[in-house]
Write an enzyme that holds these catalytic residues in place. Structure first.
Site, PDB file in Angstrom:
ATOM      1  N   ASP A   1      -8.884  -4.716  -5.736  1.00  0.00           N
ATOM      2  CA  ASP A   1      -8.353  -4.029  -4.556  1.00  0.00           C
ATOM      3  C   ASP A   1      -9.134  -2.734  -4.337  1.00  0.00           C
ATOM      4  O   ASP A   1      -9.135  -1.856  -5.187  1.00  0.00           O
ATOM      5  CB  ASP A   1      -6.864  -3.727  -4.750  1.00  0.00           C
TER       6      ASP A   1
ATOM      7  N   SER B   1       0.829  -1.203   0.000  1.00  0.00           N
ATOM      8  CA  SER B   1       0.000   0.000   0.000  1.00  0.00           C
ATOM      9  C   SER B   1       0.873   1.266   0.000  1.00  0.00           C
ATOM     10  O   SER B   1       1.678   1.440  -0.911  1.00  0.00           O
ATOM     11  CB  SER B   1      -0.939  -0.059   1.217  1.00  0.00           C
TER      12      SER B   1
ATOM     13  N   HIS C   1      -7.337  -6.217  -0.354  1.00  0.00           N
ATOM     14  CA  HIS C   1      -6.262  -5.234  -0.387  1.00  0.00           C
ATOM     15  C   HIS C   1      -4.945  -5.944  -0.141  1.00  0.00           C
ATOM     16  O   HIS C   1      -4.700  -6.435   0.959  1.00  0.00           O
ATOM     17  CB  HIS C   1      -6.509  -4.162   0.666  1.00  0.00           C
TER      18      HIS C   1
END
Length: 518
Positions: free
Chosen positions: A460, A232, A487
């Site tokens: 995602d 991320s 995710h």
């Protein structure tokens, strides 16, 4: 080189004392002038329990293989002789030290999330594999985050509870906008007042400075080149490190990518689209069940959802404990939390069904999980750090018309998050942030960078798939596509993703172009 060690012993209470050891493995590789004492420092590894900042950390850090240390870095790299900060580190050792390649440095993203527990969980997932055998897994808390010192602190636990309960941001009237903006400015002022080193720490918490810390860490760990796993926001750290130190990179897996060129408005809208896609996937799953909390008619699912959550705007629901009430924003936060992974859909469906019965407990627990609030009412500093890092990494937005347009576009992109009220032009905390930004999105210049691997998941919600496509192109790297709704993906149980990523990290074998996993 091991320069000193202490044997294990027993405390006066009878509890075992984790042995500590001091190592000096650096300086290694390229060392910038004037930073020799940082690049060549020793690390003392010992008990991780004192590094715990949450209940979950306290349990995770009891892993018998985990060892923790502190890394000293300059607060301001332009003044290395001035104030310093320390970063919290956690290491899970390679299980085959005779064949050890080096350290796999890990960041879980956020921004503002602690990396210590991630190292434990990732090493546990990789145990028995070549990756686990041949790499030490090293997690770190970036400057100002988690167990690093000094640590950012903006709101008290009581203030955070109050903020969540109020839903002030939904009032788009001039008076409402003025109130929200006053609160946002006050938030930044409190960050300065309540954080040791105040504005000096806030000014240094951006990605620009954290990647310099990562290079110090690389050297101190004894690695000539960095092997890195970033999830991320951790992909932004990886991208910026690759641009700043391209010749110091051995290998990188960047999973759940941020688009390097996307500004905050476009990122917001794209994320809205991603969460809507995940919500649609959840509702399709739900409709196949007799107990679906949103009914059985696909044409009515969205309206049924609105009918459940929108009444909370005017009438938050009493939790029946400690005077807490489930607000509209907490309910939507709970849904967002559950959309991060399919294994939470069962809990979300039950939470929505309970909401129909005036039972808000499950949704509040999901929202508390998102905000990292434990059972005793304590919050981690993740949300404070998230705002601080976001504000210093991006150019501030001070145009009310632009904010209003962005909010309208966000509601269109994510109808399930549309509260049914007029969009608000209120500026966020970053518009009033007490220190200037130190970077902004741009196409990275990575000449000399070896092949890297980007992992992007088709469904995602937080970092949409196209951002991974764009990052792989920008870095000239390989793209691995994972077909799922969640995710991030690497070291989370999918053998196709895990095998490809591990082979790359261990042997530098880049997966074939166009590889897809499901």
């Amino acid at each position: 080189m091991l320069v000193a060690s202490l044997a294990a012993c027993t405390s006066s209470t009878g509890a075992p004392v984790v042995p500590s050891s001091t190592e000096k493995r650096g300086p290694t590789g390229t060392v910038p002038a004037g930073l020799e004492r940082f690049y060549g420092q020793s690390l003392t590894w010992g008990d991780c329990v004192p590094f715990a900042r949450t209940d979950d950390d306290g349990n995770t850090f009891k892993n018998p293989d985990a060892r923790c240390a502190r890394l000293t870095v300059p607060m301001d790299y332009a003044n290395p002789g001035g104030a310093t900060a320390t970063l919290a580190l956690l290491r899970m050792p390679a299980t085959d030290q005779g064949r050890r390649i080096g350290s796999l440095v890990i960041n879980p993203g956020g921004p503002g999330a602690s990396g210590l527990g991630t190292a434990v969980r990732s090493a546990t997932q990789a145990k028995g594999s070549e990756l686990g055998k041949r790499f030490d897994f090293v997690g770190f808390d970036p400057r100002g985050v988690g167990a690093s010192e000094p640590t950012i602190r903006c709101l008290t636990d009581q203030e955070r509870d109050a903020e969540r309960a109020e839903d002030d941001e939904l009032d788009a009237s001039p008076q409402g906008v003025a109130k929200v903006e006053a609160e946002q400015k006050d938030f930044g002022d409190k960050c300065v007042q309540r954080t040791a080193e105040g504005a000096a720490l806030l000014a240094s918490m951006g990605t620009r400075d954290v990647v310099k810390d990562m290079d110090v860490l690389r050297s101190v760990l004894g690695d000539e080149k960095l092997t890195y796993l970033g999830y991320s926001y951790g992909t932004r750290l990886g991208t910026t490190y690759a641009e700043t130190f391209p010749k110091n990179v051995r290998a990188m897996v960047l999973d759940g990518a941020l688009d390097p060129e996307q500004d905050v408005v476009e990122e917001l809208v794209a994320q809205g689209e991603g969460f809507q896609q995940a919500f649609d996937a959840f509702t399709q799953w739900c409709l196949r069940r007799q107990d679906c909390a949103l009914g059985q008619d696909p044409a009515q699912v969205l309206q049924n959802y609105w009918n459940l959550v929108r009444p909370l705007i005017e009438r938050p629901m009493d939790l029946g404990e400690g005077g807490r009430r489930l607000s509209y924003s907490d309910a939507t936060t709970a849904v967002i939390q559950a959309l991060y992974a399919e294994e939470l859909w069962e809990t979300l469906n039950k939470g929505l069904a309970d909401l129909q019965r005036q039972r808000p407990r499950i949704l509040m627990l999901l929202a508390d999980s998102y905000f990292q609030r434990d059972k005793s009412g304590r919050y981690s500093t993740t949300q404070d750090a998230f705002t601080a890092i976001r504000c210093i990494d991006d150019a501030r937005v001070t145009d009310h018309a632009l904010v209003l347009e962005a909010q309208k576009r966000y509601k269109q992109a994510a109808p399930f998050l549309d509260d049914g009220l007029p969009a608000s032009p209120a500026l966020d905390a970053c518009a009033f942030w007490p220190v200037p930004n130190t970077s902004e999105p741009h196409l990275p210049n990575v000449q000399g960078l070896p092949p890297i691997l980007v992992v992007s998941t088709t469904g995602d919600p937080a970092t949409p798939y196209q951002a991974g496509v764009n990052l792989a192109k920008a870095l000239g790297g390989a793209l691995l596509t994972y077909e799922a709704t969640q995710h991030t993906a690497f070291l989370q149980g999918n053998s196709c993703v895990d095998n490809a990523g591990s082979a790359y990290l261990v042997d530098l074998t880049v997966p074939p172009q166009g590889i897809r996993c499901a």
